[in-house]
Write a protein that holds these residues in place. Structure first.
Motif, PDB file in Angstrom:
ATOM      1  N   GLY A   1      -1.751  -0.311   9.055  1.00 36.22           N
ATOM      2  CA  GLY A   1      -0.293   0.018   9.006  1.00 36.22           C
ATOM      3  C   GLY A   1       0.413   0.067   9.985  1.00 36.22           C
ATOM      4  O   GLY A   1       0.113  -0.652  11.159  1.00 36.22           O
ATOM      5  N   GLU A   2       2.060   0.290   9.706  1.00 35.16           N
ATOM      6  CA  GLU A   2       2.725   0.313  10.515  1.00 35.16           C
ATOM      7  C   GLU A   2       3.935   1.310  10.536  1.00 35.16           C
ATOM      8  O   GLU A   2       4.159   1.389   9.408  1.00 35.16           O
ATOM      9  CB  GLU A   2       3.306  -1.139  10.491  1.00 35.16           C
ATOM     10  N   VAL A   3       4.479   1.667  11.582  1.00 35.17           N
ATOM     11  CA  VAL A   3       5.668   2.575  11.525  1.00 35.17           C
ATOM     12  C   VAL A   3       6.897   2.181  10.960  1.00 35.17           C
ATOM     13  O   VAL A   3       7.227   1.180  11.490  1.00 35.17           O
ATOM     14  CB  VAL A   3       5.866   3.308  12.808  1.00 35.17           C
ATOM     15  N   GLU A   4       7.577   2.687  10.171  1.00 39.78           N
ATOM     16  CA  GLU A   4       8.663   2.427   9.396  1.00 39.78           C
ATOM     17  C   GLU A   4       9.916   2.843   9.989  1.00 39.78           C
ATOM     18  O   GLU A   4      11.019   2.622  10.368  1.00 39.78           O
ATOM     19  CB  GLU A   4       8.579   2.551   8.115  1.00 39.78           C
TER      20      GLU A   4
ATOM     21  N   GLY B   1       0.933  -1.336  -0.057  1.00 36.56           N
ATOM     22  CA  GLY B   1       0.036  -0.139   0.119  1.00 36.56           C
ATOM     23  C   GLY B   1       0.960   1.167   0.044  1.00 36.56           C
ATOM     24  O   GLY B   1       2.225   1.096  -0.200  1.00 36.56           O
ATOM     25  N   PRO B   2       0.211   2.491   0.235  1.00 38.78           N
ATOM     26  CA  PRO B   2       0.924   3.516   0.122  1.00 38.78           C
ATOM     27  C   PRO B   2       1.864   3.885   1.318  1.00 38.78           C
ATOM     28  O   PRO B   2       1.628   3.258   2.503  1.00 38.78           O
ATOM     29  CB  PRO B   2      -0.157   4.682   0.140  1.00 38.78           C
ATOM     30  N   VAL B   3       2.882   4.643   1.304  1.00 39.55           N
ATOM     31  CA  VAL B   3       3.694   5.087   2.245  1.00 39.55           C
ATOM     32  C   VAL B   3       3.216   6.488   2.519  1.00 39.55           C
ATOM     33  O   VAL B   3       3.506   7.421   1.594  1.00 39.55           O
ATOM     34  CB  VAL B   3       5.192   5.010   2.076  1.00 39.55           C
ATOM     35  N   VAL B   4       3.285   6.748   3.916  1.00 37.44           N
ATOM     36  CA  VAL B   4       2.669   8.159   4.318  1.00 37.44           C
ATOM     37  C   VAL B   4       3.969   8.752   5.345  1.00 37.44           C
ATOM     38  O   VAL B   4       4.557   8.002   6.167  1.00 37.44           O
ATOM     39  CB  VAL B   4       1.408   8.262   4.833  1.00 37.44           C
ATOM     40  N   THR B   5       3.838  10.045   5.257  1.00 39.73           N
ATOM     41  CA  THR B   5       4.833  10.821   6.014  1.00 39.73           C
ATOM     42  C   THR B   5       4.048  11.645   6.797  1.00 39.73           C
ATOM     43  O   THR B   5       3.497  12.536   6.498  1.00 39.73           O
ATOM     44  CB  THR B   5       5.824  11.448   5.143  1.00 39.73           C
ATOM     45  N   ILE B   6       4.126  11.368   8.253  1.00 40.06           N
ATOM     46  CA  ILE B   6       3.447  12.295   9.062  1.00 40.06           C
ATOM     47  C   ILE B   6       3.943  12.905  10.237  1.00 40.06           C
ATOM     48  O   ILE B   6       5.178  12.494  10.569  1.00 40.06           O
ATOM     49  CB  ILE B   6       2.445  11.201  10.039  1.00 40.06           C
ATOM     50  N   THR B   7       3.756  14.351  10.333  1.00 40.90           N
ATOM     51  CA  THR B   7       4.562  15.155  11.277  1.00 40.90           C
ATOM     52  C   THR B   7       3.653  15.206  12.471  1.00 40.90           C
ATOM     53  O   THR B   7       2.706  15.674  12.561  1.00 40.90           O
ATOM     54  CB  THR B   7       4.765  16.633  10.483  1.00 40.90           C
TER      55      THR B   7
ATOM     56  N   ILE C   1       9.310  13.347  12.377  1.00 35.65           N
ATOM     57  CA  ILE C   1       8.866  12.908  11.004  1.00 35.65           C
ATOM     58  C   ILE C   1       8.567  11.394  11.020  1.00 35.65           C
ATOM     59  O   ILE C   1       9.675  10.759  11.250  1.00 35.65           O
ATOM     60  CB  ILE C   1       9.509  13.543   9.911  1.00 35.65           C
ATOM     61  N   VAL C   2       7.365  10.838  11.045  1.00 34.78           N
ATOM     62  CA  VAL C   2       7.189   9.506  11.022  1.00 34.78           C
ATOM     63  C   VAL C   2       6.687   9.009   9.487  1.00 34.78           C
ATOM     64  O   VAL C   2       5.872   9.550   8.864  1.00 34.78           O
ATOM     65  CB  VAL C   2       6.044   9.216  11.929  1.00 34.78           C
ATOM     66  N   THR C   3       7.308   7.795   9.011  1.00 32.87           N
ATOM     67  CA  THR C   3       6.978   7.144   7.879  1.00 32.87           C
ATOM     68  C   THR C   3       6.378   6.084   8.209  1.00 32.87           C
ATOM     69  O   THR C   3       6.728   5.181   9.117  1.00 32.87           O
ATOM     70  CB  THR C   3       8.234   7.068   7.009  1.00 32.87           C
ATOM     71  N   ALA C   4       5.175   5.756   7.627  1.00 28.91           N
ATOM     72  CA  ALA C   4       4.458   4.523   7.932  1.00 28.91           C
ATOM     73  C   ALA C   4       3.879   3.770   6.355  1.00 28.91           C
ATOM     74  O   ALA C   4       3.619   4.435   5.673  1.00 28.91           O
ATOM     75  CB  ALA C   4       3.098   4.843   8.623  1.00 28.91           C
ATOM     76  N   GLN C   5       3.978   2.739   6.479  1.00 31.15           N
ATOM     77  CA  GLN C   5       3.359   1.827   5.359  1.00 31.15           C
ATOM     78  C   GLN C   5       1.936   1.564   5.497  1.00 31.15           C
ATOM     79  O   GLN C   5       1.608   0.797   6.713  1.00 31.15           O
ATOM     80  CB  GLN C   5       4.403   0.440   5.382  1.00 31.15           C
ATOM     81  N   LEU C   6       1.222   1.744   4.922  1.00 33.98           N
ATOM     82  CA  LEU C   6      -0.372   1.556   5.022  1.00 33.98           C
ATOM     83  C   LEU C   6      -0.868   0.230   4.269  1.00 33.98           C
ATOM     84  O   LEU C   6       0.023  -0.012   3.114  1.00 33.98           O
ATOM     85  CB  LEU C   6      -1.215   2.757   4.911  1.00 33.98           C
TER      86      LEU C   6
END
Length: 116
Positions: free
Chosen positions: A78-81, A50-56, A93-98
């Protein structure tokens, strides 16, 4: 040097004929099958991703790489990468794979928060 007897014996001896076998050796079947299986697994992995999101966030309290799950209504999506500090040192900055199914529901205005 050569006697008649030696000449007769050498003429009557059978000669070996060497022929190369045409085609692919059976030895190559196993690596070929392994390559086909590997290609199938790679394709499956890439199509299910799925998509990779960047969350602040302001703080990363409780967020751990590989352990923190992204949930929606108690369902893990999803899970935090990765967890990094922003270049200005003010945010995290958190990157997660959904999951693939979430792609249609994400936008720039999607909000995430840390539940403690």
């Amino acid at each position: 040097m050569n006697t008649i007897e030696e000449q007769v014996q050498s003429d009557t001896l059978p000669h070996a004929v060497i022929q190369r076998e045409k085609g692919i050796s059976i030895v190559w079947v196993i690596p070929l099958v392994a390559v086909i299986i590997a290609a199938g697994l790679i394709y499956k992995t890439l199509t299910e991703k799925g998509p990779v999101v960047t969350i602040t966030f302001k703080s990363a309290a409780g967020v751990e790489v590989g352990k923190t799950k992204i949930k929606y209504k108690d369902v893990t999506i999803g899970e935090v990468e990765t967890v990094k500090v922003s270049p200005d040192l003010k945010n995290i900055i958190v990157t997660a794979q959904l999951a693939k199914e979430t792609e249609g529901y994400l936008s720039e205005k999607t909000r995430f928060w840390v539940v403690r």
